[in-house]
Design a protein around this motif. Structure first.
Motif, PDB file in Angstrom:
ATOM      1  N   ARG A 127       0.871  -1.174   0.000  1.00 23.00           N
ATOM      2  CA  ARG A 127       0.000   0.000   0.000  1.00 23.00           C
ATOM      3  C   ARG A 127       0.911   1.227   0.000  1.00 23.00           C
ATOM      4  NH1 ARG A 127      -2.123  -0.171   6.268  1.00 23.00           N
ATOM      5  NH2 ARG A 127      -0.048  -0.259   7.161  1.00 23.00           N
ATOM      6  N   ALA A 128       0.363   2.374  -0.362  1.00 25.81           N
ATOM      7  CA  ALA A 128       1.163   3.601  -0.467  1.00 25.81           C
ATOM      8  C   ALA A 128       0.720   4.614   0.573  1.00 25.81           C
ATOM      9  CB  ALA A 128       1.016   4.200  -1.859  1.00 25.81           C
ATOM     10  N   ALA A 129       1.713   5.290   1.163  1.00 25.81           N
ATOM     11  CA  ALA A 129       1.454   6.384   2.092  1.00 25.81           C
ATOM     12  C   ALA A 129       1.392   7.695   1.314  1.00 25.81           C
ATOM     13  CB  ALA A 129       2.554   6.452   3.154  1.00 25.81           C
ATOM     14  N   LEU A 130       0.854   8.720   1.938  1.00 26.74           N
ATOM     15  CA  LEU A 130       0.832  10.043   1.314  1.00 26.74           C
ATOM     16  C   LEU A 130       2.240  10.467   0.918  1.00 26.74           C
ATOM     17  CD1 LEU A 130      -1.641  12.086   3.559  1.00 26.74           C
ATOM     18  CD2 LEU A 130      -1.892  11.570   1.128  1.00 26.74           C
ATOM     19  N   PRO A 131       2.414  10.993  -0.277  1.00 27.11           N
ATOM     20  CA  PRO A 131       3.740  11.458  -0.708  1.00 27.11           C
ATOM     21  C   PRO A 131       4.213  12.627   0.145  1.00 27.11           C
ATOM     22  CG  PRO A 131       2.250  11.270  -2.572  1.00 27.11           C
ATOM     23  CD  PRO A 131       1.428  11.113  -1.331  1.00 27.11           C
ATOM     24  N   ARG A 132       5.536  12.765   0.190  1.00 29.90           N
ATOM     25  CA  ARG A 132       6.143  13.901   0.889  1.00 29.90           C
ATOM     26  C   ARG A 132       7.345  14.362   0.080  1.00 29.90           C
ATOM     27  NH1 ARG A 132      10.489  11.553   2.992  1.00 29.90           N
ATOM     28  NH2 ARG A 132      10.419   9.441   3.757  1.00 29.90           N
ATOM     29  N   ILE A 133       7.706  15.623   0.268  1.00 24.84           N
ATOM     30  CA  ILE A 133       8.882  16.179  -0.411  1.00 24.84           C
ATOM     31  C   ILE A 133      10.054  16.062   0.559  1.00 24.84           C
ATOM     32  CG2 ILE A 133       9.943  18.253  -1.335  1.00 24.84           C
ATOM     33  CD1 ILE A 133       7.731  18.276  -3.035  1.00 24.84           C
ATOM     34  N   ASP A 134      11.151  15.530   0.049  1.00 27.06           N
ATOM     35  CA  ASP A 134      12.345  15.380   0.876  1.00 27.06           C
ATOM     36  C   ASP A 134      13.555  15.465  -0.038  1.00 27.06           C
ATOM     37  OD1 ASP A 134      14.057  14.854   3.002  1.00 27.06           O
ATOM     38  OD2 ASP A 134      13.784  12.679   2.879  1.00 27.06           O
ATOM     39  N   GLY A 135      14.407  16.445   0.196  1.00 25.10           N
ATOM     40  CA  GLY A 135      15.630  16.572  -0.597  1.00 25.10           C
ATOM     41  C   GLY A 135      15.391  16.771  -2.077  1.00 25.10           C
ATOM     42  N   GLY A 136      14.352  17.514  -2.444  1.00 25.82           N
ATOM     43  CA  GLY A 136      14.076  17.776  -3.850  1.00 25.82           C
ATOM     44  C   GLY A 136      13.469  16.600  -4.593  1.00 25.82           C
ATOM     45  N   SER A 141       6.316   6.226   0.402  1.00 27.77           N
ATOM     46  CA  SER A 141       6.665   5.017   1.153  1.00 27.77           C
ATOM     47  C   SER A 141       5.622   3.943   0.893  1.00 27.77           C
ATOM     48  CB  SER A 141       6.719   5.311   2.657  1.00 27.77           C
ATOM     49  OG  SER A 141       7.766   6.202   2.931  1.00 27.77           O
ATOM     50  N   LEU A 142       6.116   2.776   0.519  1.00 23.12           N
ATOM     51  CA  LEU A 142       5.256   1.613   0.326  1.00 23.12           C
ATOM     52  C   LEU A 142       5.475   0.670   1.503  1.00 23.12           C
ATOM     53  CD1 LEU A 142       5.996   0.896  -3.457  1.00 23.12           C
ATOM     54  CD2 LEU A 142       4.177   2.314  -2.486  1.00 23.12           C
ATOM     55  N   SER A 143       4.397   0.114   2.007  1.00 24.75           N
ATOM     56  CA  SER A 143       4.509  -0.859   3.095  1.00 24.75           C
ATOM     57  C   SER A 143       3.685  -2.083   2.724  1.00 24.75           C
ATOM     58  CB  SER A 143       4.024  -0.251   4.418  1.00 24.75           C
ATOM     59  OG  SER A 143       2.673   0.136   4.335  1.00 24.75           O
ATOM     60  N   PRO A 144       4.077  -3.245   3.232  1.00 23.74           N
ATOM     61  CA  PRO A 144       3.351  -4.461   2.876  1.00 23.74           C
ATOM     62  C   PRO A 144       1.857  -4.322   3.156  1.00 23.74           C
ATOM     63  CG  PRO A 144       5.343  -5.000   4.073  1.00 23.74           C
ATOM     64  CD  PRO A 144       5.181  -3.506   4.146  1.00 23.74           C
ATOM     65  N   ARG A 145       1.059  -4.787   2.215  1.00 20.72           N
ATOM     66  CA  ARG A 145      -0.389  -4.751   2.410  1.00 20.72           C
ATOM     67  C   ARG A 145      -0.759  -5.891   3.351  1.00 20.72           C
ATOM     68  NH1 ARG A 145      -4.248  -2.159   1.297  1.00 20.72           N
ATOM     69  NH2 ARG A 145      -3.590  -1.055  -0.556  1.00 20.72           N
ATOM     70  N   PRO A 146      -1.254  -5.559   4.552  1.00 21.21           N
ATOM     71  CA  PRO A 146      -1.604  -6.618   5.505  1.00 21.21           C
ATOM     72  C   PRO A 146      -2.953  -7.262   5.172  1.00 21.21           C
ATOM     73  CG  PRO A 146      -2.073  -4.469   6.452  1.00 21.21           C
ATOM     74  CD  PRO A 146      -1.440  -4.224   5.100  1.00 21.21           C
ATOM     75  N   ALA A 147      -3.089  -8.495   5.585  1.00 25.09           N
ATOM     76  CA  ALA A 147      -4.397  -9.151   5.498  1.00 25.09           C
ATOM     77  C   ALA A 147      -5.299  -8.519   6.552  1.00 25.09           C
ATOM     78  CB  ALA A 147      -4.261 -10.647   5.752  1.00 25.09           C
ATOM     79  N   SER A 148      -6.597  -8.614   6.351  1.00 25.25           N
ATOM     80  CA  SER A 148      -7.509  -8.075   7.353  1.00 25.25           C
ATOM     81  C   SER A 148      -8.750  -8.946   7.431  1.00 25.25           C
ATOM     82  CB  SER A 148      -7.899  -6.633   7.025  1.00 25.25           C
ATOM     83  OG  SER A 148      -8.741  -6.591   5.900  1.00 25.25           O
ATOM     84  N   CYS A 149      -9.433  -8.826   8.541  1.00 27.37           N
ATOM     85  CA  CYS A 149     -10.716  -9.495   8.759  1.00 27.37           C
ATOM     86  C   CYS A 149     -11.776  -8.396   8.694  1.00 27.37           C
ATOM     87  CB  CYS A 149     -10.708 -10.190  10.118  1.00 27.37           C
ATOM     88  SG  CYS A 149     -12.324 -10.801  10.629  1.00 27.37           S
ATOM     89  N   LYS A 150     -12.523  -8.354   7.622  1.00 27.06           N
ATOM     90  CA  LYS A 150     -13.465  -7.251   7.413  1.00 27.06           C
ATOM     91  C   LYS A 150     -14.517  -7.140   8.522  1.00 27.06           C
ATOM     92  CE  LYS A 150     -12.773  -6.714   2.460  1.00 27.06           C
ATOM     93  NZ  LYS A 150     -11.589  -7.533   2.289  1.00 27.06           N
ATOM     94  N   PRO A 151     -15.116  -8.254   9.011  1.00 29.25           N
ATOM     95  CA  PRO A 151     -16.067  -8.109  10.113  1.00 29.25           C
ATOM     96  C   PRO A 151     -15.420  -7.490  11.363  1.00 29.25           C
ATOM     97  CG  PRO A 151     -16.355 -10.243   9.074  1.00 29.25           C
ATOM     98  CD  PRO A 151     -15.113  -9.626   8.483  1.00 29.25           C
ATOM     99  N   ARG A 152     -14.208  -7.902  11.670  1.00 29.68           N
ATOM    100  CA  ARG A 152     -13.488  -7.337  12.829  1.00 29.68           C
ATOM    101  C   ARG A 152     -13.182  -5.864  12.585  1.00 29.68           C
ATOM    102  NH1 ARG A 152      -8.272  -6.501  13.110  1.00 29.68           N
ATOM    103  NH2 ARG A 152      -7.299  -6.153  15.103  1.00 29.68           N
ATOM    104  N   ASP A 153     -12.720  -5.533  11.369  1.00 32.31           N
ATOM    105  CA  ASP A 153     -12.412  -4.140  11.035  1.00 32.31           C
ATOM    106  C   ASP A 153     -13.650  -3.258  11.174  1.00 32.31           C
ATOM    107  OD1 ASP A 153      -9.862  -5.045  10.452  1.00 32.31           O
ATOM    108  OD2 ASP A 153     -10.119  -4.922   8.279  1.00 32.31           O
ATOM    109  N   ARG A 154     -14.804  -3.752  10.690  1.00 29.35           N
ATOM    110  CA  ARG A 154     -16.051  -2.979  10.819  1.00 29.35           C
ATOM    111  C   ARG A 154     -16.426  -2.806  12.291  1.00 29.35           C
ATOM    112  NH1 ARG A 154     -17.463  -5.769   6.066  1.00 29.35           N
ATOM    113  NH2 ARG A 154     -18.355  -7.475   7.251  1.00 29.35           N
TER     114      ARG A 154
END
Length: 173
Positions: A127-136, A141-154
């Motif tokens: 998944r991708a995080a909001l972009p940021r400016i750093d050093g021009g 930042s990409l981080s592993p997409r975790p598995a989720s349990c949709k009923p638990r998430d809700r």
């Protein structure tokens, strides 16, 4: 509007660690000349990376609670290779996505997943995080997409929005 302004406007993203294609494109608006650098697994993509595929999918499923689920997801495949050039400018990335939009319906609010591989190791989903400016550079930042349990998430989301006083019976679920 500068990218700083665009990035500031996106701080209200639903999940700043898991943005949509619309949020990414809006953040890159005004930063066409800056190098776009994705990072994952503690490293930056190599300067010669390619966007090898962009695809949209509509999914119908049953979650672990036997609830029907449906969503749209956009996958951007990055081939992490080193070629004799600099990181792709943000404007070139936006043009690539624009070309895809001419032929494929990319829902701007769809879940965005990056598939990353160096051509030797298996593809990894991020998944991708909001972009940021750093050093021009515009850095995503990409981080592993975790598995989720949709009923638990809700259930957790319902609990967060619950405004019952302390000690009262839960108002949700």
């Amino acid at each position: 509007m500068t990218i700083q302004g665009n990035l500031g406007a996106l701080t209200g993203a639903a999940d700043p660690e898991d943005i949509t294609i619309g949020e990414l494109l809006a953040a890159l608006d005004g930063a066409a000349e800056l190098p776009l650098v994705f990072s994952y697994d503690g490293q930056d993509v190599k300067p010669g990376y390619h966007v090898t595929e962009v695809k949209a999918g509509r999914f119908e499923a049953l979650d672990c609670g036997a609830n029907p689920e449906s969503w749209t997801e956009i996958f951007i495949q990055l081939w992490d290779v080193n070629e004799d050039r600099a990181h792709m400018p943000a404007g070139k990335f936006v043009k690539i996505i624009g070309k895809v939009i001419e032929h494929v319906d990319l829902e701007r609010t769809a879940k965005l997943t990056f598939e990353v591989s160096d051509g030797e190791r298996p593809m990894q989903l991020h998944r991708a995080a909001l972009p940021r400016i750093d050093g021009g550079q515009v850095r995503v930042s990409l981080s592993p997409r975790p598995a989720s349990c949709k009923p638990r998430d809700r259930w957790f989301q319902d609990q967060k929005s619950c405004s019952a006083p302390a000690g009262a019976q839960p108002c949700c679920g």
